[in-house]
Design a protein around this motif. Structure first.
Motif, PDB file in Angstrom:
ATOM      1  N   THR A 122      -6.480 -57.899 -21.579  1.00 51.37           N
ATOM      2  CA  THR A 122      -7.366 -58.760 -22.357  1.00 51.37           C
ATOM      3  C   THR A 122      -8.255 -57.855 -23.192  1.00 51.37           C
ATOM      4  O   THR A 122      -8.891 -56.944 -22.654  1.00 51.37           O
ATOM      5  N   HIS A 123      -8.290 -58.075 -24.500  1.00 55.90           N
ATOM      6  CA  HIS A 123      -9.041 -57.137 -25.341  1.00 55.90           C
ATOM      7  C   HIS A 123      -9.624 -57.812 -26.585  1.00 55.90           C
ATOM      8  O   HIS A 123      -9.120 -58.800 -27.086  1.00 55.90           O
ATOM      9  N   ASP A 124     -10.709 -57.236 -27.031  1.00 46.55           N
ATOM     10  CA  ASP A 124     -11.354 -57.521 -28.294  1.00 46.55           C
ATOM     11  C   ASP A 124     -12.224 -56.270 -28.520  1.00 46.55           C
ATOM     12  O   ASP A 124     -13.168 -56.031 -27.784  1.00 46.55           O
ATOM     13  N   ASP A 125     -11.720 -55.336 -29.342  1.00 46.41           N
ATOM     14  CA  ASP A 125     -11.279 -55.538 -30.693  1.00 46.41           C
ATOM     15  C   ASP A 125      -9.851 -55.058 -31.001  1.00 46.41           C
ATOM     16  O   ASP A 125      -9.412 -55.234 -32.142  1.00 46.41           O
ATOM     17  N   GLY A 126      -9.145 -54.426 -30.107  1.00 46.76           N
ATOM     18  CA  GLY A 126      -7.795 -53.976 -30.395  1.00 46.76           C
ATOM     19  C   GLY A 126      -7.296 -53.037 -29.321  1.00 46.76           C
ATOM     20  O   GLY A 126      -8.062 -52.224 -28.794  1.00 46.76           O
ATOM     21  N   ALA A 127      -6.006 -53.129 -28.964  1.00 45.99           N
ATOM     22  CA  ALA A 127      -5.443 -52.270 -27.917  1.00 45.99           C
ATOM     23  C   ALA A 127      -3.963 -52.044 -28.181  1.00 45.99           C
ATOM     24  O   ALA A 127      -3.303 -52.856 -28.839  1.00 45.99           O
ATOM     25  N   SER A 128      -3.443 -50.933 -27.663  1.00 43.91           N
ATOM     26  CA  SER A 128      -2.002 -50.668 -27.726  1.00 43.91           C
ATOM     27  C   SER A 128      -1.627 -49.753 -26.571  1.00 43.91           C
ATOM     28  O   SER A 128      -2.470 -49.047 -26.015  1.00 43.91           O
ATOM     29  N   VAL A 129      -0.352 -49.758 -26.214  1.00 41.56           N
ATOM     30  CA  VAL A 129       0.161 -48.982 -25.083  1.00 41.56           C
ATOM     31  C   VAL A 129       1.254 -48.045 -25.575  1.00 41.56           C
ATOM     32  O   VAL A 129       2.143 -48.451 -26.327  1.00 41.56           O
ATOM     33  N   TYR A 130       1.185 -46.786 -25.135  1.00 36.72           N
ATOM     34  CA  TYR A 130       2.171 -45.779 -25.535  1.00 36.72           C
ATOM     35  C   TYR A 130       2.682 -45.016 -24.325  1.00 36.72           C
ATOM     36  O   TYR A 130       1.964 -44.824 -23.336  1.00 36.72           O
ATOM     37  N   GLN A 131       3.951 -44.586 -24.422  1.00 40.99           N
ATOM     38  CA  GLN A 131       4.504 -43.561 -23.546  1.00 40.99           C
ATOM     39  C   GLN A 131       4.961 -42.440 -24.473  1.00 40.99           C
ATOM     40  O   GLN A 131       5.905 -42.609 -25.251  1.00 40.99           O
ATOM     41  N   GLY A 132       4.262 -41.297 -24.420  1.00 39.10           N
ATOM     42  CA  GLY A 132       4.508 -40.250 -25.397  1.00 39.10           C
ATOM     43  C   GLY A 132       4.139 -40.759 -26.779  1.00 39.10           C
ATOM     44  O   GLY A 132       3.071 -41.318 -26.991  1.00 39.10           O
ATOM     45  N   SER A 133       5.045 -40.615 -27.730  1.00 38.92           N
ATOM     46  CA  SER A 133       4.794 -41.087 -29.094  1.00 38.92           C
ATOM     47  C   SER A 133       5.391 -42.467 -29.351  1.00 38.92           C
ATOM     48  O   SER A 133       5.370 -42.954 -30.479  1.00 38.92           O
ATOM     49  N   THR A 134       5.908 -43.098 -28.301  1.00 38.65           N
ATOM     50  CA  THR A 134       6.568 -44.399 -28.450  1.00 38.65           C
ATOM     51  C   THR A 134       5.625 -45.527 -28.051  1.00 38.65           C
ATOM     52  O   THR A 134       5.104 -45.550 -26.931  1.00 38.65           O
ATOM     53  N   ARG A 135       5.438 -46.454 -28.961  1.00 33.07           N
ATOM     54  CA  ARG A 135       4.621 -47.625 -28.653  1.00 33.07           C
ATOM     55  C   ARG A 135       5.447 -48.619 -27.863  1.00 33.07           C
ATOM     56  O   ARG A 135       6.582 -48.925 -28.229  1.00 33.07           O
ATOM     57  N   ILE A 136       4.860 -49.142 -26.789  1.00 40.74           N
ATOM     58  CA  ILE A 136       5.549 -50.090 -25.920  1.00 40.74           C
ATOM     59  C   ILE A 136       4.981 -51.479 -26.177  1.00 40.74           C
ATOM     60  O   ILE A 136       3.791 -51.726 -26.006  1.00 40.74           O
ATOM     61  N   GLY A 137       5.855 -52.393 -26.577  1.00 44.71           N
ATOM     62  CA  GLY A 137       5.408 -53.758 -26.826  1.00 44.71           C
ATOM     63  C   GLY A 137       4.548 -53.852 -28.066  1.00 44.71           C
ATOM     64  O   GLY A 137       4.378 -52.895 -28.822  1.00 44.71           O
ATOM     65  N   THR A 138       3.999 -55.004 -28.288  1.00 45.67           N
ATOM     66  CA  THR A 138       3.111 -55.239 -29.423  1.00 45.67           C
ATOM     67  C   THR A 138       1.837 -55.895 -28.930  1.00 45.67           C
ATOM     68  O   THR A 138       1.848 -56.636 -27.942  1.00 45.67           O
ATOM     69  N   THR A 139       0.728 -55.603 -29.594  1.00 47.53           N
ATOM     70  CA  THR A 139      -0.536 -56.246 -29.262  1.00 47.53           C
ATOM     71  C   THR A 139      -1.221 -56.649 -30.558  1.00 47.53           C
ATOM     72  O   THR A 139      -0.944 -56.123 -31.624  1.00 47.53           O
ATOM     73  N   THR A 140      -2.136 -57.602 -30.447  1.00 43.67           N
ATOM     74  CA  THR A 140      -2.857 -58.096 -31.604  1.00 43.67           C
ATOM     75  C   THR A 140      -3.861 -57.058 -32.086  1.00 43.67           C
ATOM     76  O   THR A 140      -4.654 -56.537 -31.298  1.00 43.67           O
ATOM     77  N   ALA A 141      -3.830 -56.734 -33.378  1.00 40.66           N
ATOM     78  CA  ALA A 141      -4.768 -55.766 -33.945  1.00 40.66           C
ATOM     79  C   ALA A 141      -6.033 -56.473 -34.418  1.00 40.66           C
ATOM     80  O   ALA A 141      -5.964 -57.518 -35.061  1.00 40.66           O
ATOM     81  N   ASP A 142      -7.168 -55.907 -34.054  1.00 36.99           N
ATOM     82  CA  ASP A 142      -8.466 -56.373 -34.546  1.00 36.99           C
ATOM     83  C   ASP A 142      -8.701 -57.866 -34.347  1.00 36.99           C
ATOM     84  O   ASP A 142      -9.085 -58.576 -35.290  1.00 36.99           O
ATOM     85  N   PRO A 143      -8.510 -58.393 -33.139  1.00 32.05           N
ATOM     86  CA  PRO A 143      -8.803 -59.822 -32.957  1.00 32.05           C
ATOM     87  C   PRO A 143     -10.309 -60.068 -33.083  1.00 32.05           C
ATOM     88  O   PRO A 143     -11.121 -59.194 -32.787  1.00 32.05           O
TER      89      PRO A 143
END
Length: 228
Positions: A145-166
């Motif tokens: 759960t986040h506000d203002d923005g979050a993302s998940v990475y393994q190394g340089s690879t982004r895993i999944g998608t998340t809402t930017a700047d909600p």
């Protein structure tokens, strides 16, 4: 007696592999003047670098469940880190430097870090937080759960998608497709509210040990039945 011995062995194994430290995280907090630009919570975004960020790094023990609803900053008074992190839960702090108007953030000491790093209105300044979640197993599902923005990475690879700047808190899930060291990036900016709540499941080894103990219990009961 035999079962107790196996329980002690399993407990020792759990201690060795670090199950007791499941909630210890390495955190890096960078704060910068935003110059009117939004900071995306993305490993490749360099907005903070161009703004001359100051950085604090520390280990944090506790739940990843933070929120701040205090009045947003528009001056040199910070209000956010003191709500996000508790000084008693931070160890190994290292950081230095101060950020001038309009931020007024000061990372010279743990005390000034907690007191001064916040997020100002109008994209005046913000913070970019990196949290190492440790090595997680494939199939692990993170609930964020986040506000203002979050993302998940393994190394340089982004895993999944998340809402930017909600503009208000959103809850999303990210399923890891492979095992590996996992990093969460979080951007807090443009005043309050700022929210970050991450459910990190216990390591898979817990399930393995639990299954092993259940198996030992079944064997013990079977032997008792045969002996009777």
């Amino acid at each position: 007696m035999a079962y107790s011995k196996y329980l002690l062995i399993a407990t020792a194994i759990a201690a060795v592999i670090g199950i007791g430290n499941a909630n210890a995280y390495m955190v890096t907090d960078s704060t910068a003047n935003q110059g009117g630009q939004s900071f995306l919570a993305d490993a490749t975004h360099d907005g903070f670098n161009s703004a001359g960020a100051i950085t604090a790094t520390f280990s944090y023990s506790g739940p990843l469940s933070f929120s701040n609803t205090a009045a947003q900053n528009s001056s040199n008074a910070g209000d956010l880190n003191s709500n996000f992190f508790n000084g008693g839960s931070i160890s190994g702090y290292s950081g230095s430097g101060s950020l001038g108007t309009p931020a007024g953030a000061d990372f010279s000491t743990l005390t000034t870090f907690l007191a001064s790093s916040g997020s100002a209105s109008g994209f005046q300044y913000g913070s970019f937080i990196t949290i190492d979640l440790g090595t997680l197993a494939a199939g692990t599902i993170l609930t964020i759960t986040h506000d203002d923005g979050a993302s998940v990475y393994q190394g340089s690879t982004r895993i999944g998608t998340t809402t930017a700047d909600p503009t208000s808190a959103v809850t999303e899930t990210v399923e890891l497709t492979s095992a590996g060291d996992t990093t969460l990036y979080y951007a807090r900016e443009n005043g309050t509210p700022s929210v970050l709540d991450v459910n990190v499941p216990e390591p898979a080894s817990l399930a393995i040990i639990a299954a092993g103990l259940a198996g030992l219990g079944a064997v013990r009961r079977r032997r008792a039945a045969l002996a009777g």
